[in-house]
Write a protein that holds these residues in place. Sequence first.
Motif, mmCIF file in Angstrom:
data_model
loop_
_atom_site.group_PDB
_atom_site.id
_atom_site.type_symbol
_atom_site.label_atom_id
_atom_site.label_comp_id
_atom_site.label_asym_id
_atom_site.label_seq_id
_atom_site.Cartn_x
_atom_site.Cartn_y
_atom_site.Cartn_z
ATOM 1 N N GLY A 254 28.393 59.706 -17.708
ATOM 2 C CA GLY A 254 27.890 59.748 -18.876
ATOM 3 C C GLY A 254 26.644 59.659 -19.257
ATOM 4 N N ARG A 255 25.883 58.965 -18.576
ATOM 5 C CA ARG A 255 24.353 58.969 -18.696
ATOM 6 C C ARG A 255 23.742 60.421 -18.427
ATOM 7 N NH1 ARG A 255 24.301 54.424 -15.901
ATOM 8 N NH2 ARG A 255 23.436 55.514 -13.873
ATOM 9 N N LEU A 256 24.346 60.981 -17.477
ATOM 10 C CA LEU A 256 23.824 62.256 -17.156
ATOM 11 C C LEU A 256 23.773 63.473 -18.536
ATOM 12 C CD1 LEU A 256 22.738 64.456 -15.134
ATOM 13 C CD2 LEU A 256 24.975 64.839 -14.772
ATOM 14 N N GLU A 258 24.129 62.208 -21.591
ATOM 15 C CA GLU A 258 23.223 61.650 -22.707
ATOM 16 C C GLU A 258 21.570 61.925 -22.389
ATOM 17 O OE1 GLU A 258 22.422 57.376 -24.866
ATOM 18 O OE2 GLU A 258 24.042 57.553 -23.308
ATOM 19 N N GLU A 259 21.261 61.757 -21.152
ATOM 20 C CA GLU A 259 19.769 61.732 -20.751
ATOM 21 C C GLU A 259 19.438 62.832 -20.369
ATOM 22 O OE1 GLU A 259 19.315 58.389 -18.432
ATOM 23 O OE2 GLU A 259 19.686 56.741 -19.978
ATOM 24 N N GLY A 260 20.435 63.792 -19.448
ATOM 25 C CA GLY A 260 19.895 65.195 -19.108
ATOM 26 C C GLY A 260 19.205 64.605 -17.755
ATOM 27 N N ILE A 261 19.196 63.533 -17.308
ATOM 28 C CA ILE A 261 18.575 63.531 -15.779
ATOM 29 C C ILE A 261 19.324 62.532 -14.899
ATOM 30 C CG2 ILE A 261 16.644 62.086 -14.893
ATOM 31 C CD1 ILE A 261 15.657 61.808 -17.585
ATOM 32 N N ILE A 262 19.251 63.166 -13.577
ATOM 33 C CA ILE A 262 20.257 62.627 -12.531
ATOM 34 C C ILE A 262 19.370 62.345 -11.200
ATOM 35 C CG2 ILE A 262 20.653 64.945 -11.760
ATOM 36 C CD1 ILE A 262 23.238 64.107 -10.732
ATOM 37 N N GLN A 263 19.679 61.190 -10.652
ATOM 38 C CA GLN A 263 18.807 60.822 -9.430
ATOM 39 C C GLN A 263 19.765 60.840 -8.206
ATOM 40 O OE1 GLN A 263 17.201 56.808 -9.988
ATOM 41 N NE2 GLN A 263 15.856 57.081 -7.970
ATOM 42 N N ILE A 264 19.241 61.596 -7.221
ATOM 43 C CA ILE A 264 20.165 61.805 -6.189
ATOM 44 C C ILE A 264 19.383 61.586 -4.809
ATOM 45 C CG2 ILE A 264 21.402 63.523 -7.173
ATOM 46 C CD1 ILE A 264 19.818 65.665 -5.596
ATOM 47 N N PRO A 265 19.705 61.246 -3.656
ATOM 48 C CA PRO A 265 19.346 61.233 -2.368
ATOM 49 C C PRO A 265 18.454 62.168 -1.922
ATOM 50 C CG PRO A 265 21.587 60.513 -2.165
ATOM 51 C CD PRO A 265 21.509 61.147 -3.476
ATOM 52 N N LYS A 266 17.628 61.978 -1.150
ATOM 53 C CA LYS A 266 16.626 62.975 -0.634
ATOM 54 C C LYS A 266 17.260 64.213 -0.359
ATOM 55 C CE LYS A 266 13.023 63.874 2.716
ATOM 56 N NZ LYS A 266 11.847 62.988 3.636
ATOM 57 N N ASP A 267 18.246 64.017 0.517
ATOM 58 C CA ASP A 267 18.893 65.397 1.177
ATOM 59 C C ASP A 267 19.973 65.786 0.511
ATOM 60 O OD1 ASP A 267 16.879 65.333 3.413
ATOM 61 O OD2 ASP A 267 18.309 64.010 4.346
ATOM 62 N N ALA A 268 20.456 65.426 -0.781
ATOM 63 C CA ALA A 268 21.209 65.843 -1.602
ATOM 64 C C ALA A 268 20.770 67.110 -2.429
ATOM 65 C CB ALA A 268 21.871 64.864 -2.391
ATOM 66 N N LYS A 269 21.916 67.996 -3.050
ATOM 67 C CA LYS A 269 21.620 69.065 -3.621
ATOM 68 C C LYS A 269 22.427 69.160 -4.985
ATOM 69 C CE LYS A 269 21.631 74.183 -3.178
ATOM 70 N NZ LYS A 269 22.194 75.283 -2.273
ATOM 71 N N VAL A 270 22.002 69.597 -6.102
ATOM 72 C CA VAL A 270 22.647 69.757 -7.345
ATOM 73 C C VAL A 270 22.684 71.243 -7.841
ATOM 74 C CG1 VAL A 270 23.001 68.993 -9.521
ATOM 75 C CG2 VAL A 270 22.287 67.169 -7.791
ATOM 76 N N ASP A 271 23.644 71.727 -8.117
ATOM 77 C CA ASP A 271 23.678 73.290 -8.699
ATOM 78 C C ASP A 271 24.976 73.325 -9.610
ATOM 79 O OD1 ASP A 271 22.736 75.670 -9.156
ATOM 80 O OD2 ASP A 271 23.023 76.419 -7.102
ATOM 81 N N PHE A 272 24.787 74.397 -10.320
ATOM 82 C CA PHE A 272 25.722 74.850 -11.072
ATOM 83 C C PHE A 272 26.700 76.124 -10.416
ATOM 84 C CE2 PHE A 272 23.631 73.012 -14.708
ATOM 85 C CZ PHE A 272 24.777 72.279 -15.395
ATOM 86 N N LEU A 273 28.309 75.750 -10.650
ATOM 87 C CA LEU A 273 29.195 76.609 -9.942
ATOM 88 C C LEU A 273 29.432 77.679 -11.014
ATOM 89 C CD1 LEU A 273 30.513 77.912 -7.587
ATOM 90 C CD2 LEU A 273 32.446 76.220 -8.123
ATOM 91 N N ILE A 274 28.839 78.982 -11.087
ATOM 92 C CA ILE A 274 29.222 79.745 -12.147
ATOM 93 C C ILE A 274 29.800 81.259 -11.537
ATOM 94 C CG2 ILE A 274 27.735 78.790 -13.696
ATOM 95 C CD1 ILE A 274 25.787 81.162 -13.183
ATOM 96 N N LYS A 275 30.267 82.245 -12.256
ATOM 97 C CA LYS A 275 30.617 83.406 -11.932
ATOM 98 C C LYS A 275 29.751 84.569 -12.192
ATOM 99 C CE LYS A 275 34.340 83.546 -14.432
ATOM 100 N NZ LYS A 275 35.496 83.795 -15.156
ATOM 101 N N ASN A 276 29.425 85.340 -11.409
ATOM 102 C CA ASN A 276 28.673 86.603 -11.796
ATOM 103 C C ASN A 276 29.460 87.634 -12.317
ATOM 104 O OD1 ASN A 276 26.516 85.459 -10.245
ATOM 105 N ND2 ASN A 276 27.335 86.158 -8.243
ATOM 106 N N ILE A 277 28.700 88.298 -13.432
ATOM 107 C CA ILE A 277 29.477 89.342 -14.235
ATOM 108 C C ILE A 277 28.669 90.610 -13.977
ATOM 109 C CG2 ILE A 277 29.877 90.126 -16.419
ATOM 110 C CD1 ILE A 277 30.279 87.059 -17.369
#
Length: 429
Positions: A254-256, A258-277
């Motif tokens: 919910g906070r993500l 609302e604020e659009g900010i996420i805090q993760i550990p040093k070795d973690a990775k965040v990305d979007f899973l989308i399809k290629n057209i």
Amino acid sequence: MEINKELIVELVGELRSKRSGLFLYQQYYEGKHDIVRSYAMQEARSNIKVVCNFPKKFIEEEISYTLANPVNYISSNDDVTVLDNIDLAFSTWEKVHNIELLKQALIFGEAYELNYINQEGEFRAAVYSPRDMLIVENETVDKSVIIAIHLFTKNSLDDTEFLDVYIGKRIYHYEVDLGYEYGLKELGEDSHIFNGVPVSVCKANLESMSMIDDIKTLNDSYNNVLSDLVNEVSDFRNAFLTIVGAELEKDDVGRLKEEGIIQIPKDAKVDFLIKNINDSFVQGLLTTLEKKIYQMASHIDTNEKIQANTSSLALRSRLISLENKCSLLQAMLEMTIRERLKRFFAFLKVQSGVDYDYRRIKLKFTSNVPTDLAVTAQVITQLQNTISQETALSLLPFVENPKLELERYLKEQERYGESLLSEAQNESA
């Protein structure tokens, strides 16, 4: 010809049968294409239906090209009176009537014009589509209409059907009521002044085929491909956020948002899973379909960029296929207008006793295309003392009535001459 109720009932049944098939053409003109009813829907996915209404676009372009400028009438024996009568009787309604007549013909392949005398004793014409009227033609070369039936309701609030039957010089009126013999309740009959059934046929082409038949499958394919592409893009709203090497709690989600900010550990990775057209493949398919649609309809894409200094002659050369098609439309429409003139002159003979020959009236259509007025004016100047001034004026697209324009010019010259003579007499005095 005697009235035959069995034949009339048979014709009404044929008209009802044709209506179901013709309904599709009206639907396509109104933008209610097959994709609206038969698109392959998928649950929990975007199902937007995109309709590109090429039939309506092309029909309106052909009408504008053919009839944006009024039809000019020219008397071959220079009879000004007959032209005045035509202008007085037709000027208030003819342009809109011709547009509607041609529109119905383009949608359904042919349309019908009914000539009549209104309550004010004026000559008028009405337009009917094959969904409203059925005609029977004789077997001669002229293909004259010998029977016409018009099935209609008087308003949208009452579904009671009425039937007008035109045979010879008689009009028979009925109410469709199953409680009567043959399902027809007689309401009376009238007569008219015209010779034969006052109905003319206006065809879109010699085969009476709708332009929609030529492009329907291509238009359906274009709608499907474009809808699929739009839905693919729309489904990107459901792209998934992938987090590797960390875990979010429900409160963090919910906070993500609302604020659009996420805090993760040093070795973690965040990305979007989308399809290629494959955008180039889809755009190439859409472009191919669009070009084929324009080719089959004999139109050009006016949205294509062209050089700013392109001459009017070069622009017109791009319109050659459309111009040829519209020339055929003008020829078809001219036949209907000549029948209209024939009946109008019959009306004048009864009303005023004057007798005109419709064959001495020539029709001039001025296509709505780019025109280089400077070049036209130069041609007219070079043709001085070679053609009449009336013919020269007919070359100018903004002159609706060359004979009337010539009369105005001569009157202005006469007034100008009288003014100069008066000034000369005053100076000498």
